[in-house]
Design a protein around this motif. Structure first.
Motif, PDB file in Angstrom:
ATOM      1  N   GLY A 247     -64.482 -79.891  87.513  1.00  0.00           N
ATOM      2  CA  GLY A 247     -63.279 -79.801  88.344  1.00  0.00           C
ATOM      3  C   GLY A 247     -62.759 -78.387  88.483  1.00  0.00           C
ATOM      4  N   MET A 248     -61.701 -78.280  89.281  1.00  0.00           N
ATOM      5  CA  MET A 248     -61.154 -76.960  89.615  1.00  0.00           C
ATOM      6  C   MET A 248     -60.640 -76.224  88.377  1.00  0.00           C
ATOM      7  N   LEU A 249     -60.832 -74.916  88.399  1.00  0.00           N
ATOM      8  CA  LEU A 249     -60.286 -74.035  87.368  1.00  0.00           C
ATOM      9  C   LEU A 249     -58.753 -74.059  87.442  1.00  0.00           C
ATOM     10  N   ILE A 250     -58.112 -74.084  86.272  1.00  0.00           N
ATOM     11  CA  ILE A 250     -56.648 -74.040  86.191  1.00  0.00           C
ATOM     12  C   ILE A 250     -56.228 -72.584  85.973  1.00  0.00           C
ATOM     13  N   VAL A 251     -55.354 -72.086  86.847  1.00  0.00           N
ATOM     14  CA  VAL A 251     -55.070 -70.649  86.905  1.00  0.00           C
ATOM     15  C   VAL A 251     -53.555 -70.407  86.853  1.00  0.00           C
ATOM     16  N   PRO A 252     -53.117 -69.364  86.148  1.00  0.00           N
ATOM     17  CA  PRO A 252     -51.687 -69.044  86.106  1.00  0.00           C
ATOM     18  C   PRO A 252     -51.098 -68.935  87.516  1.00  0.00           C
ATOM     19  N   GLY A 253     -49.931 -69.530  87.697  1.00  0.00           N
ATOM     20  CA  GLY A 253     -49.274 -69.508  88.997  1.00  0.00           C
ATOM     21  C   GLY A 253     -49.388 -70.814  89.749  1.00  0.00           C
ATOM     22  N   MET A 254     -50.301 -71.697  89.325  1.00  0.00           N
ATOM     23  CA  MET A 254     -50.400 -73.003  89.985  1.00  0.00           C
ATOM     24  C   MET A 254     -49.219 -73.881  89.571  1.00  0.00           C
ATOM     25  N   THR A 255     -48.742 -74.705  90.495  1.00  0.00           N
ATOM     26  CA  THR A 255     -47.751 -75.742  90.165  1.00  0.00           C
ATOM     27  C   THR A 255     -48.288 -77.074  90.653  1.00  0.00           C
ATOM     28  N   PHE A 256     -48.399 -78.023  89.757  1.00  0.00           N
ATOM     29  CA  PHE A 256     -48.899 -79.344  90.159  1.00  0.00           C
ATOM     30  C   PHE A 256     -48.310 -80.436  89.278  1.00  0.00           C
ATOM     31  N   THR A 257     -48.485 -81.671  89.736  1.00  0.00           N
ATOM     32  CA  THR A 257     -47.969 -82.813  88.981  1.00  0.00           C
ATOM     33  C   THR A 257     -49.076 -83.445  88.150  1.00  0.00           C
ATOM     34  N   ILE A 258     -48.649 -84.092  87.070  1.00  0.00           N
ATOM     35  CA  ILE A 258     -49.516 -84.960  86.269  1.00  0.00           C
ATOM     36  C   ILE A 258     -48.760 -86.273  86.195  1.00  0.00           C
ATOM     37  N   GLU A 259     -49.347 -87.346  86.720  1.00  0.00           N
ATOM     38  CA  GLU A 259     -48.582 -88.583  86.899  1.00  0.00           C
ATOM     39  C   GLU A 259     -49.453 -89.823  86.747  1.00  0.00           C
ATOM     40  N   PRO A 260     -50.028 -90.006  85.557  1.00  0.00           N
ATOM     41  CA  PRO A 260     -50.956 -91.120  85.385  1.00  0.00           C
ATOM     42  C   PRO A 260     -50.306 -92.480  85.629  1.00  0.00           C
ATOM     43  N   MET A 261     -51.033 -93.309  86.368  1.00  0.00           N
ATOM     44  CA  MET A 261     -50.686 -94.724  86.527  1.00  0.00           C
ATOM     45  C   MET A 261     -51.655 -95.496  85.645  1.00  0.00           C
ATOM     46  N   ILE A 262     -51.120 -96.191  84.645  1.00  0.00           N
ATOM     47  CA  ILE A 262     -51.933 -96.863  83.634  1.00  0.00           C
ATOM     48  C   ILE A 262     -51.713 -98.372  83.737  1.00  0.00           C
ATOM     49  N   ASN A 263     -52.809 -99.111  83.878  1.00  0.00           N
ATOM     50  CA  ASN A 263     -52.726-100.567  84.037  1.00  0.00           C
ATOM     51  C   ASN A 263     -53.047-101.284  82.726  1.00  0.00           C
ATOM     52  N   MET A 264     -52.335-102.387  82.496  1.00  0.00           N
ATOM     53  CA  MET A 264     -52.630-103.196  81.308  1.00  0.00           C
ATOM     54  C   MET A 264     -53.986-103.878  81.475  1.00  0.00           C
ATOM     55  N   GLY A 265     -54.312-104.276  82.690  1.00  0.00           N
ATOM     56  CA  GLY A 265     -55.595-104.939  82.960  1.00  0.00           C
ATOM     57  C   GLY A 265     -56.572-103.988  83.627  1.00  0.00           C
ATOM     58  N   SER A 266     -57.169-104.439  84.722  1.00  0.00           N
ATOM     59  CA  SER A 266     -58.193-103.602  85.373  1.00  0.00           C
ATOM     60  C   SER A 266     -57.537-102.512  86.232  1.00  0.00           C
ATOM     61  N   TYR A 267     -58.304-101.473  86.510  1.00  0.00           N
ATOM     62  CA  TYR A 267     -57.719-100.354  87.271  1.00  0.00           C
ATOM     63  C   TYR A 267     -57.672-100.591  88.778  1.00  0.00           C
ATOM     64  N   GLU A 268     -58.194-101.737  89.228  1.00  0.00           N
ATOM     65  CA  GLU A 268     -58.230-101.990  90.673  1.00  0.00           C
ATOM     66  C   GLU A 268     -56.819-102.207  91.223  1.00  0.00           C
ATOM     67  N   VAL A 269     -56.574-101.658  92.391  1.00  0.00           N
ATOM     68  CA  VAL A 269     -55.272-101.821  93.040  1.00  0.00           C
ATOM     69  C   VAL A 269     -55.458-102.338  94.464  1.00  0.00           C
ATOM     70  N   VAL A 270     -54.386-102.903  95.015  1.00  0.00           N
ATOM     71  CA  VAL A 270     -54.403-103.323  96.422  1.00  0.00           C
ATOM     72  C   VAL A 270     -53.216-102.693  97.139  1.00  0.00           C
ATOM     73  N   PHE A 271     -53.461-102.321  98.393  1.00  0.00           N
ATOM     74  CA  PHE A 271     -52.432-101.673  99.204  1.00  0.00           C
ATOM     75  C   PHE A 271     -51.819-102.709 100.142  1.00  0.00           C
ATOM     76  N   ASP A 272     -50.492-102.755 100.175  1.00  0.00           N
ATOM     77  CA  ASP A 272     -49.790-103.717 101.032  1.00  0.00           C
ATOM     78  C   ASP A 272     -49.995-103.348 102.504  1.00  0.00           C
ATOM     79  N   GLU A 273     -50.610-104.263 103.239  1.00  0.00           N
ATOM     80  CA  GLU A 273     -50.921-103.959 104.642  1.00  0.00           C
ATOM     81  C   GLU A 273     -49.702-104.136 105.531  1.00  0.00           C
ATOM     82  N   ASP A 274     -48.732-104.946 105.073  1.00  0.00           N
ATOM     83  CA  ASP A 274     -47.569-105.216 105.928  1.00  0.00           C
ATOM     84  C   ASP A 274     -46.594-104.050 105.921  1.00  0.00           C
ATOM     85  N   ASP A 275     -46.235-103.570 104.721  1.00  0.00           N
ATOM     86  CA  ASP A 275     -45.259-102.464 104.727  1.00  0.00           C
ATOM     87  C   ASP A 275     -45.949-101.094 104.748  1.00  0.00           C
TER      88      ASP A 275
END
Ligand code: MF3
Ligand code: CO
Length: 280
Positions: free
Chosen positions: A221-249
């Motif tokens: 993966g990409m090199l991490i360099v001074p001056g970068m600003t980014f988020t770290i925001e893990p989404m952790i599931n109790m069960g499987s990692y599969e997700v579904v996207f709501d098609e209506d909204d």
């Protein structure tokens, strides 16, 4: 003076030389526009201060029985009272000022007047702020009333995953090191890491390069360099990692198996000798 080439502490030649070396070795390196100037850092910090104050305010005021629309109103009022703008509002058509994601909602839950916080719920509130053109982003989990030990543990381990990711995000290491450490901690505890959504560069725009995956392999993966600003925001599931996207909204993301998911998000600045937590 070329703003895009100024690096945080003025070590532009040193950083520039190192970038060249790593590039020659075949590493993916960030574009120079991702290395913030001192002026940009000051702006992002000011935005982040409002974003954190907003989450503190919500921590004091979130209550069982409240509708998610009431959370949206609090976010809108607090942010505009601070001369800032809620970044989600009308972002790619998103209709509200905040994402509120309860239990099996992984992220991007849209506030509404029909959904009420009830005892036992684990709730992610994800807030993002624009202040004087600079962007900040963070989310926390709130536990409503009596939360079961199983759900509580998911919330706690997910916070540890975020914190481990932040600790791993060191200058001159790689994004794969961050993802791998988060994945190891989640899976060691019997959970899975959502694959379809990731962290992101954030500061000058809401979502910019790089993608920050919460799984992966060390030394990739990409090199991490001074001056970068980014988020770290893990989404952790109790069960499987599969997700579904709501098609209506068009927004809401659910776990496929209906089991709960948790998320904690921080935005960080990579410095010469470590990192600075901008939001949490
Ligand atoms: N705040 C979310 C993030 O962490 C993004 C929400 S986009 C929205 O990246 F439009 F849904 F708000
Ligand atoms: Co984010």
């Amino acid at each position: 003076m070329n703003g895009a080439r100024l690096t945080p502490k003025g070590y532009s030649n040193e950083i520039e030389n190192k970038l060249h070396l790593y590039k020659k070795k075949g590493y993916r390196i960030p574009g120079r526009n991702l290395l913030r100037t001192e002026e940009q850092i000051a702006g992002i910090r000011a935005s982040a201060q409002i974003n954190t104050a907003l989450l503190d305010y919500l921590s004091e005021n979130i209550r069982e029985g409240m509708s998610t629309a009431e959370i949206d109103h609090m976010v809108y009022a607090f942010t505009t009272d601070h001369e800032a703008i809620p970044a989600p509002f009308l972002y790619e058509g998103y209709p509200k000022s905040v994402c509120v994601s309860i239990n099996d909602v992984v992220c991007h839950g849209i506030p509404n007047t029909r959904t009420f916080l009830k005892s036992g719920d684990i709730v992610n509130v994800d807030v993002s702020t624009i202040y004087k053109g600079y962007f900040s982003d963070a989310s926390r989990m709130y536990m409503i009333g009596e939360v079961s030990p199983e759900y509580r543990r998911l919330v706690e381990i997910t916070k540890e995953c975020r914190d481990i990711g932040v600790k791993m995000a060191q200058p001159w290491t790689r994004l794969g090191d961050v993802g791998a450490a988060i994945q190891e901690h989640a899976e060691k505890n019997g959970y899975s890491v959502v694959r379809d959504l990731c962290g992101h560069g954030c500061g000058v725009k809401f979502h910019e390069e790089p993608d920050v995956e919460h799984f992966g392999k060390r030394n990739t993966g990409m090199l991490i360099v001074p001056g970068m600003t980014f988020t770290i925001e893990p989404m952790i599931n109790m069960g499987s990692y599969e997700v579904v996207f709501d098609e209506d909204d068009g927004w809401t993301v659910y776990t496929e198996d209906g089991q709960p998911s948790a998320q904690w998000e921080s935005q960080i600045l990579i410095t010469e000798d470590g990192n600075e937590i901008l939001t949490e």
